[in-house]
Design a protein around this motif. Structure first.
Motif, PDB file in Angstrom:
ATOM      1  N   HIS A 186      -3.487  -2.670  -4.501  1.00  0.00           N
ATOM      2  CA  HIS A 186      -2.678  -2.687  -3.280  1.00  0.00           C
ATOM      3  C   HIS A 186      -2.969  -3.957  -2.491  1.00  0.00           C
ATOM      4  O   HIS A 186      -4.123  -4.358  -2.345  1.00  0.00           O
ATOM      5  CB  HIS A 186      -2.986  -1.468  -2.406  1.00  0.00           C
ATOM      6  N   THR A 187      -1.929  -4.569  -1.980  1.00  0.00           N
ATOM      7  CA  THR A 187      -2.092  -5.788  -1.189  1.00  0.00           C
ATOM      8  C   THR A 187      -2.396  -5.446   0.263  1.00  0.00           C
ATOM      9  O   THR A 187      -2.144  -4.336   0.728  1.00  0.00           O
ATOM     10  CB  THR A 187      -0.814  -6.645  -1.252  1.00  0.00           C
TER      11      THR A 187
ATOM     12  N   ALA B 116       1.506   5.386  -3.855  1.00  0.00           N
ATOM     13  CA  ALA B 116       0.530   6.025  -2.977  1.00  0.00           C
ATOM     14  C   ALA B 116       0.516   7.543  -3.148  1.00  0.00           C
ATOM     15  O   ALA B 116      -0.514   8.183  -2.934  1.00  0.00           O
ATOM     16  CB  ALA B 116       0.817   5.669  -1.515  1.00  0.00           C
TER      17      ALA B 116
ATOM     18  N   ASN C 212       4.297  -4.069   5.879  1.00  0.00           N
ATOM     19  CA  ASN C 212       4.864  -2.898   5.209  1.00  0.00           C
ATOM     20  C   ASN C 212       6.124  -2.423   5.930  1.00  0.00           C
ATOM     21  O   ASN C 212       7.113  -2.061   5.298  1.00  0.00           O
ATOM     22  CB  ASN C 212       3.843  -1.764   5.141  1.00  0.00           C
TER      23      ASN C 212
ATOM     24  N   ASP D  76      -1.699  -5.375   4.111  1.00  0.00           N
ATOM     25  CA  ASP D  76      -0.470  -5.322   4.895  1.00  0.00           C
ATOM     26  C   ASP D  76      -0.201  -6.685   5.533  1.00  0.00           C
ATOM     27  O   ASP D  76      -1.095  -7.302   6.112  1.00  0.00           O
ATOM     28  CB  ASP D  76      -0.570  -4.243   5.974  1.00  0.00           C
TER      29      ASP D  76
ATOM     30  N   SER E  90       0.796  -1.235   0.000  1.00  0.00           N
ATOM     31  CA  SER E  90       0.000   0.000   0.000  1.00  0.00           C
ATOM     32  C   SER E  90       0.824   1.278   0.000  1.00  0.00           C
ATOM     33  O   SER E  90       0.310   2.336  -0.341  1.00  0.00           O
ATOM     34  CB  SER E  90      -0.952   0.009   1.192  1.00  0.00           C
TER      35      SER E  90
END
Length: 138
Positions: free
Chosen positions: A113-114, A78, A128, A116, A74
């Motif tokens: 986005h995966t 960003a 992250n 966390d 993420s």
């Protein structure tokens, strides 16, 4: 971070697809300030696939096009300036590789986005924070 470039047959040559994939990978690293990072460079992967005619649709109808999808933690892509800059550069790369066979409006891109903690490097699921610490070493 897997990136995927898909395009309909005839839009890019096989060699042009490979070269575009390399340039997009380099652009991704550049826009994140990670060019040459020993940890991230080998972990930005690119899948390139030519789709058969009729293998892609727009509005339910066959379309000739190209698609770039990025799957990242993420914190990547960003920042709005990075999003705008990277996706513009990637679109330019694909359009140039198509050598006039593909209008820009037929080049699509997106980001996934995966969650966390689900990012995997070297067989280890990382948060992250853990991934950021590993990148700082590179």
């Amino acid at each position: 971070m897997p990136l995927a470039l898909n395009y309909t047959e005839g839009v890019l040559t096989e060699e042009a697809g490979r070269l575009a994939g390399k340039k997009i990978t380099d652009a991704f690293l550049k826009w994140h300030g990670l060019a040459g990072n020993a940890v991230m460079t080998p972990n930005v992967t690119m899948q390139i696939q030519a789709l058969p005619h009729g293998g892609a649709l727009s509005g339910g109808e066959p379309v000739k096009g190209a698609w770039l999808e990025c799957k990242t933690p993420s914190f990547a892509l960003a920042d709005r300036d990075i999003q705008v800059g990277f996706f513009k550069e990637a679109t330019d790369i694909i359009a140039d590789a198509a050598e006039g066979r593909l209008p820009r409006e037929k080049i699509w891109s997106n980001l996934v986005h995966t969650v966390d903690g689900t990012w995997n490097l070297d067989g280890e699921a990382m948060t992250n924070q853990q991934l950021s610490e590993r990148l700082a070493k590179g």
